[in-house]
Design a protein around this motif. Structure first.
Motif, short mmCIF file in Angstrom:
data_model
loop_
_atom_site.label_atom_id
_atom_site.label_comp_id
_atom_site.label_asym_id
_atom_site.label_seq_id
_atom_site.Cartn_x
_atom_site.Cartn_y
_atom_site.Cartn_z
N ASP A 90 -12.92 35.66 -2.23
CA ASP A 90 -12.17 36.81 -1.72
C ASP A 90 -10.79 36.39 -1.22
OD1 ASP A 90 -15.09 36.88 -1.32
OD2 ASP A 90 -14.77 38.96 -0.74
N GLU A 91 -10.78 35.32 -0.45
CA GLU A 91 -9.52 34.85 0.13
C GLU A 91 -8.55 34.40 -0.96
OE1 GLU A 91 -10.22 32.70 4.18
OE2 GLU A 91 -11.87 32.13 2.87
N TYR A 104 -7.06 37.51 -2.56
CA TYR A 104 -6.04 38.14 -1.71
C TYR A 104 -4.73 37.35 -1.78
CZ TYR A 104 -9.53 41.17 0.52
OH TYR A 104 -10.49 42.11 0.78
N HIS A 122 -13.25 38.06 -9.06
CA HIS A 122 -12.50 39.11 -8.36
C HIS A 122 -11.14 39.42 -8.97
CE1 HIS A 122 -15.71 38.86 -5.59
NE2 HIS A 122 -15.25 37.86 -4.88
N TYR A 170 -9.14 44.33 -5.52
CA TYR A 170 -9.07 44.88 -4.16
C TYR A 170 -7.92 45.88 -4.00
CZ TYR A 170 -12.25 41.08 -3.12
OH TYR A 170 -13.33 40.23 -3.14
N TYR A 229 -9.08 36.52 5.04
CA TYR A 229 -9.87 37.74 4.91
C TYR A 229 -9.06 38.97 5.35
CZ TYR A 229 -14.22 35.23 3.98
OH TYR A 229 -15.20 34.45 3.42
N ARG A 247 -9.07 48.52 3.82
CA ARG A 247 -10.53 48.65 3.75
C ARG A 247 -10.87 50.13 3.96
NH1 ARG A 247 -12.96 43.75 3.68
NH2 ARG A 247 -14.98 44.71 4.05
N TYR A 279 -12.53 48.28 -8.42
CA TYR A 279 -13.85 47.65 -8.41
C TYR A 279 -14.61 48.04 -9.68
CZ TYR A 279 -13.43 46.38 -3.45
OH TYR A 279 -13.04 45.83 -2.26
#
Length: 291
Positions: free
Chosen positions: A6-7, A10, A45, A57, A123, A164, A224
């Motif tokens: 995830d990181e 991003y 991702h 994301y 995050y 989010r 997504y």
């Protein structure tokens, strides 16, 4: 160095934004949907689609991270947000119950493993927590007069929804209920707040829809869903009110079914242990010599 996929995603998107682009050029090779695993290589991702390379994301956190990342300072973004959250926690606790409670709140916060996890890396949780803390601080200090504080609350909620969305929605409901309750005897003020909420929701939804369209060609299709393809989860994540409601109902049903299954398994295990214990006691009694 990012510790999770995830990181890394991003950080990748932040660097793309920092270059002035919404997506990077896709590497040479096949550009099929990632979840088919037929690409020449596969990155978690990220999506390679029609010559574009981007992450699944929403854009809020990468957009914030892009500025420090451009100067090689991205690793300091979340620690700075952590300092801001400490200050906001102090202010909120002082408003609610004085400095003694504020000191205890800070102690619990800095000892929390989740605090250390979310603010030590890349995050997206940290920026949303800080924005919700800002909204909470404004809501607690709201006297029920004027519109500046409600506007600030809605701004914080709208920005957090771009990082989010579901977290922002869950936090928005009680905060806006608090704002409206403080104006319950003034229908005109309630109407103004509801109008501002509609405008804020429209702006946030429009921004996300534009980003979806720019990346995937469909304003109402979640990235997504693009990443995962056409499986069940992707269908659940289509960004429409009807699908969101269906998503929530399905998650609720699944949680109930799972809980019932776990409870049934526990009861079966307990019943088996009772039967075993009863059988053992019966055998023990059967072999007691008669006197």
């Amino acid at each position: 160095v990012p510790a999770a996929a995830d990181e890394s995603a991003y950080r990748f998107q932040a660097r793309v934004f920092g270059s002035g682009q919404l997506a990077a050029p896709a590497p040479a090779g096949k550009t099929l949907v990632n979840n088919t695993h037929k690409n020449e290589f596969f990155l978690v991702h990220t999506v390679q689609r029609e010559g574009k390379w981007f992450v699944q994301y929403v854009p809020g956190w990468p957009a914030v991270l892009a500025i420090p990342e451009k100067f090689g300072l991205g690793r300091f973004a979340n620690p700075l947000l952590a300092v801001l959250l400490l200050w906001l926690t102090w202010r909120i606790a002082v408003q609610l119950d004085g400095e003694e409670t504020a000191r205890r709140a800070l102690l619990f916060l800095v000892l929390s493993p989740m605090f250390l996890l979310n603010f030590n890396g890349y995050y997206s949780h940290g920026v949303v927590i800080v924005l919700m803390a800002v909204a909470t601080w404004l809501a607690i200090g709201d006297s029920g007069d004027g519109w500046l504080r409600p506007a600030g609350i809605l701004t914080a909620i709208g920005l957090s929804s771009l990082a989010r969305p579901y977290d922002a929605l869950v936090c928005a409901l009680p905060l806006m209920a608090m704002v409206l309750w403080k104006r319950r005897h003034r229908p005109a003020a309630i109407a103004v707040c509801i109008g501002m909420a509609v405008v804020a929701a429209g702006l946030a939804t429009g921004a996300q829809a534009y980003y979806n369209f720019a990346q995937a060609g469909n304003p109402w299709k979640s990235l997504y869903a693009v990443y995962r393809g056409s499986d069940e989860l992707a269908k659940m994540l289509q960004a429409s009110p009807a699908a969101v409601w269906s998503n929530l109902r399905m998650l609720a049903v699944r949680s109930v079914v799972k809980r019932c299954a776990l409870r049934k398994a526990s009861l079966n295990k307990f019943a088996a242990s009772v039967r075993a214990a009863s059988a053992g006691r019966f055998l023990k009694m059967s072999f007691v010599p008669c006197r």
